[in-house]
Design a protein around this motif. Structure first.
Motif, PDB file in Angstrom:
ATOM      1  N   MET A  76       0.854  -1.204   0.000  1.00 28.30           N
ATOM      2  CA  MET A  76       0.000   0.000   0.000  1.00 28.30           C
ATOM      3  C   MET A  76       0.883   1.245   0.000  1.00 28.30           C
ATOM      4  N   GLY A  77       0.691   2.095  -0.973  1.00 21.05           N
ATOM      5  CA  GLY A  77       1.508   3.306  -1.084  1.00 21.05           C
ATOM      6  C   GLY A  77       1.070   4.401  -0.149  1.00 21.05           C
ATOM      7  N   GLU A  78       1.851   5.465  -0.161  1.00 21.18           N
ATOM      8  CA  GLU A  78       1.573   6.593   0.712  1.00 21.18           C
ATOM      9  C   GLU A  78       1.019   7.744  -0.127  1.00 21.18           C
ATOM     10  N   VAL A  79      -0.028   8.389   0.378  1.00 25.57           N
ATOM     11  CA  VAL A  79      -0.607   9.529  -0.331  1.00 25.57           C
ATOM     12  C   VAL A  79      -0.178  10.801   0.391  1.00 25.57           C
ATOM     13  N   ILE A  80       0.580  11.648  -0.297  1.00 23.04           N
ATOM     14  CA  ILE A  80       1.084  12.886   0.307  1.00 23.04           C
ATOM     15  C   ILE A  80       0.451  14.072  -0.407  1.00 23.04           C
ATOM     16  N   VAL A  81      -0.199  14.939   0.354  1.00 23.22           N
ATOM     17  CA  VAL A  81      -0.772  16.148  -0.253  1.00 23.22           C
ATOM     18  C   VAL A  81       0.189  17.310  -0.030  1.00 23.22           C
ATOM     19  N   ILE A  82       0.396  18.093  -1.091  1.00 19.68           N
ATOM     20  CA  ILE A  82       1.279  19.257  -1.018  1.00 19.68           C
ATOM     21  C   ILE A  82       0.406  20.496  -1.159  1.00 19.68           C
ATOM     22  N   THR A  83       0.376  21.292  -0.101  1.00 23.17           N
ATOM     23  CA  THR A  83      -0.598  22.376  -0.040  1.00 23.17           C
ATOM     24  C   THR A  83       0.031  23.624   0.568  1.00 23.17           C
ATOM     25  N   SER A  84      -0.677  24.758   0.488  1.00 24.91           N
ATOM     26  CA  SER A  84      -0.095  26.009   0.992  1.00 24.91           C
ATOM     27  C   SER A  84      -1.121  27.054   1.397  1.00 24.91           C
ATOM     28  N   GLY A  85      -2.333  26.951   0.899  1.00 27.18           N
ATOM     29  CA  GLY A  85      -3.304  28.015   1.137  1.00 27.18           C
ATOM     30  C   GLY A  85      -3.136  29.121   0.122  1.00 27.18           C
ATOM     31  N   LYS A  86      -2.024  29.834   0.231  1.00 28.64           N
ATOM     32  CA  LYS A  86      -1.754  30.930  -0.679  1.00 28.64           C
ATOM     33  C   LYS A  86      -1.303  30.384  -2.043  1.00 28.64           C
ATOM     34  N   GLY A  87      -1.591  31.117  -3.079  1.00 35.24           N
ATOM     35  CA  GLY A  87      -1.156  30.707  -4.409  1.00 35.24           C
ATOM     36  C   GLY A  87       0.231  31.240  -4.719  1.00 35.24           C
ATOM     37  N   GLY A  88       0.891  30.591  -5.637  1.00 31.52           N
ATOM     38  CA  GLY A  88       2.151  31.121  -6.128  1.00 31.52           C
ATOM     39  C   GLY A  88       3.355  30.947  -5.227  1.00 31.52           C
ATOM     40  N   GLY A 147      14.145   5.340  -7.180  1.00 32.03           N
ATOM     41  CA  GLY A 147      13.648   4.028  -7.573  1.00 32.03           C
ATOM     42  C   GLY A 147      12.240   3.694  -7.131  1.00 32.03           C
ATOM     43  N   LYS A 148      11.508   4.703  -6.609  1.00 38.68           N
ATOM     44  CA  LYS A 148      10.124   4.451  -6.184  1.00 38.68           C
ATOM     45  C   LYS A 148       9.177   4.658  -7.360  1.00 38.68           C
ATOM     46  N   SER A 149       8.052   3.976  -7.332  1.00 36.32           N
ATOM     47  CA  SER A 149       7.037   4.262  -8.342  1.00 36.32           C
ATOM     48  C   SER A 149       6.133   5.375  -7.812  1.00 36.32           C
ATOM     49  N   VAL A 150       5.994   6.412  -8.628  1.00 34.14           N
ATOM     50  CA  VAL A 150       5.360   7.647  -8.164  1.00 34.14           C
ATOM     51  C   VAL A 150       4.262   8.090  -9.127  1.00 34.14           C
ATOM     52  N   VAL A 151       3.135   8.543  -8.569  1.00 32.93           N
ATOM     53  CA  VAL A 151       2.106   9.191  -9.384  1.00 32.93           C
ATOM     54  C   VAL A 151       1.953  10.629  -8.898  1.00 32.93           C
ATOM     55  N   LEU A 152       2.050  11.569  -9.819  1.00 32.86           N
ATOM     56  CA  LEU A 152       1.760  12.960  -9.497  1.00 32.86           C
ATOM     57  C   LEU A 152       0.305  13.203  -9.882  1.00 32.86           C
ATOM     58  N   LEU A 153      -0.490  13.597  -8.891  1.00 29.03           N
ATOM     59  CA  LEU A 153      -1.926  13.782  -9.134  1.00 29.03           C
ATOM     60  C   LEU A 153      -2.235  15.267  -9.066  1.00 29.03           C
ATOM     61  N   ASP A 154      -2.642  15.839 -10.186  1.00 29.54           N
ATOM     62  CA  ASP A 154      -2.947  17.269 -10.225  1.00 29.54           C
ATOM     63  C   ASP A 154      -4.408  17.460  -9.823  1.00 29.54           C
ATOM     64  N   ALA A 155      -4.621  18.028  -8.631  1.00 31.96           N
ATOM     65  CA  ALA A 155      -5.995  18.215  -8.141  1.00 31.96           C
ATOM     66  C   ALA A 155      -6.512  19.617  -8.456  1.00 31.96           C
ATOM     67  N   LEU A 187      -5.063   4.224  -6.587  1.00 30.82           N
ATOM     68  CA  LEU A 187      -3.693   4.504  -7.013  1.00 30.82           C
ATOM     69  C   LEU A 187      -2.683   3.985  -5.987  1.00 30.82           C
ATOM     70  N   ALA A 188      -3.008   4.174  -4.703  1.00 22.83           N
ATOM     71  CA  ALA A 188      -2.072   3.781  -3.647  1.00 22.83           C
ATOM     72  C   ALA A 188      -1.865   2.270  -3.612  1.00 22.83           C
ATOM     73  N   GLU A 189      -2.813   1.523  -4.175  1.00 20.87           N
ATOM     74  CA  GLU A 189      -2.655   0.071  -4.195  1.00 20.87           C
ATOM     75  C   GLU A 189      -1.581  -0.371  -5.184  1.00 20.87           C
ATOM     76  N   GLU A 190      -1.330   0.461  -6.185  1.00 26.94           N
ATOM     77  CA  GLU A 190      -0.403   0.047  -7.235  1.00 26.94           C
ATOM     78  C   GLU A 190       0.920   0.783  -7.251  1.00 26.94           C
ATOM     79  N   TYR A 191       0.975   1.958  -6.580  1.00 23.59           N
ATOM     80  CA  TYR A 191       2.200   2.758  -6.639  1.00 23.59           C
ATOM     81  C   TYR A 191       2.691   3.090  -5.224  1.00 23.59           C
ATOM     82  N   ASP A 192       4.014   3.389  -5.120  1.00 24.23           N
ATOM     83  CA  ASP A 192       4.611   3.642  -3.803  1.00 24.23           C
ATOM     84  C   ASP A 192       4.193   4.994  -3.229  1.00 24.23           C
ATOM     85  N   TYR A 193       4.230   6.027  -4.086  1.00 25.64           N
ATOM     86  CA  TYR A 193       3.918   7.373  -3.602  1.00 25.64           C
ATOM     87  C   TYR A 193       2.922   8.060  -4.535  1.00 25.64           C
TER      88      TYR A 193
END
Lengths: 266, 174
Positions: free
Chosen positions: A1-13, A31-39, A109-115
């Motif tokens: 099971m992969g890890e889901v990490i959200v990258i956030t800030s509140g402010k834009g830019g 060497g990790k398998s990674v998915v970048l998810l654009d929300a 996604l987390a079932e198939e990829y590391d991050y």
């Protein structure tokens, strides 16, 4: 099971998308398998920063609406075969997706990829709620400006209220010479106010602008100072204990002298 | 003197009476039966009033409704109390504390504090480091002077004196 990490800030830019692209690339380099998810539905950028815009056929909303399978929307990166991008839709808006649907997607996604790195849109509305729902770890990006720190503080409060305890902090775009002169917000003061763990400090680097416009994350360039800082962050995410980079890239004569004699500067 | 709290068993009650009388030399007025019936009556009353209206007492607000918080209060968070507020931690800029009673922050107070929201001027706002955005007591509003960011070095408290909010160290001068 992969890890889901959200990258956030509140402010834009403040550099969420750049950070997502660099950390994702860095994890793939390790060497990790990674998915970048654009929300950021309706204002997608991550594909542009990764230089993958012209390969988009299906997007996140298509997957959720069942128009295509999950794998069909994942775009393989041109340089790293274990790095994938799930682009956002550009013609829809944030309300096209519900938190329940996002939760299911990130779980699948987390079932198939590391991050799974989720690039969160600015703001605290629907888009933010969608982005954080599936996450089990969170990174807050801020810059040394009072407005960005205020928004980061608000976001940390909201993350904690939504069960994402212990968010980690990245301070982006620190101008080294200004900090040295004392003209910029002190990093210690920022960490003191926000009261969360510091994951890394990214120095302001002109090369980032060049690499972003070229669609090649700075982390893959060994000469870039910011790229080096991102590499250290990636190692810390993987659990390594990396010391913080000294912000004095060119040390003055007195500093070297003091170091030689074993004095420590505060 | 009156005390309120959890209901006591007869033994606890007698022990307490014993301690109060013998150890502290206090005259003890009261008997267990009356106390029990009081409690029973109180409970009965609560049952009758499905949703008891919050009663705002004069003075320090309703002390029984004090809010205790441990941790950082962040921007955008609002803590409201019909009594007092005690924070074990920092209050960040953009956070709001509103109490009918007084506010005590055992950390840095950098947010907006409003004590005595029901118009009680005898309330106060105290903090280990009082560097607020704005302070309000009753309907009086004040803010730190413009210019360089104010850094406090000692624990301080704000209270009303002659219609103005005054900030003073609350530990004795040394």
């Amino acid at each position: 099971m992969g890890e889901v990490i959200v990258i956030t800030s509140g402010k834009g830019g403040v550099g969420k998308t750049t950070t997502t692209a660099n950390i994702g690339t860095g994890l793939a380099l390790e060497g990790k398998s990674v998915v970048l998810l654009d929300a950021d539905i309706g204002l997608r950028n991550l594909d542009v920063v990764m230089g993958l815009e012209n390969r988009i056929v299906y997007d996140l909303v298509d997957v959720i609406d069942g128009i295509c399978r999950m794998k069909q929307a994942l775009i393989k990166d041109k340089r790293y075969p274990n790095l994938y991008l799930m682009p956002a839709a550009q013609t829809k808006d944030k309300n096209a997706v519900t938190p329940e649907q996002m939760l299911k997607l990130t779980k699948d996604l987390a079932e198939e990829y590391d991050y799974i790195l989720v690039d969160c849109p600015a703001g605290i509305e629907q888009g933010f709620k969608n982005a954080i729902v599936g996450a089990n770890r969170s990174i807050v990006v801020t810059t040394p400006e009072v407005s960005a720190v205020r928004d980061a503080d608000r976001i940390i409060g909201l993350l904690e209220a939504n069960g994402l305890k212990n968010p980690q902090l990245i301070i982006n775009r620190v101008k080294i010479d200004m900090v040295r002169r004392g003209d910029m917000m002190n990093i210690d003061d920022m960490v003191d106010i926000l009261a969360i763990d510091l994951l890394g400090v990214i120095p302001d680097d002109e090369y980032i602008v060049v690499s972003t416009n070229r669609g090649e994350p700075a982390i893959s360039d060994s000469k870039s100072l910011a790229g080096q800082a991102y590499k250290n962050i990636v190692k810390r995410i993987l659990g390594e204990n990396v010391p913080f980079m000294s912000l004095d890239s060119e040390e003055g004569f007195m500093a070297r002298l003091a170091k030689a004699f074993g004095f420590r500067r505060k | 003197m009156n005390f309120k709290g959890k209901s006591l068993s007869l033994k606890e009650y007698n022990d307490l009476a014993d301690i109060l009388q013998n150890k502290y030399g206090m005259q003890f007025l009261g008997d267990y039966e009356a106390l029990c019936s009081n409690i029973a009556a109180g409970k009965e009353e609560e049952k009758n009033q499905a949703k008891p209206e919050p009663v705002i007492k004069q003075g320090q607000g309703d002390e029984e409704k004090a809010v205790f918080i441990r941790g950082t209060i962040r921007s955008g968070q609002l803590i409201r109390s019909e009594g007092n507020i005690v924070v074990l931690g920092d209050v960040n800029p953009g956070a709001y504390l509103e109490a009918a009673g007084s506010i005590t922050v055992m950390g840095k107070m950098r947010g907006t504090g409003h004590a005595g929201t029901q118009g009680d001027y005898s309330t106060y706002i105290a903090a280990f480091r009082l560097e607020p955005m704005q302070l309000r007591i009753g309907d009086i509003v004040t803010r730190p002077p413009d210019g360089k960011q104010y850094k406090s070095k000692v624990p301080e408290m704000a209270f009303v004196k002659k219609g103005m909010i005054i900030v003073e160290p609350y530990l004795g001068k040394r």
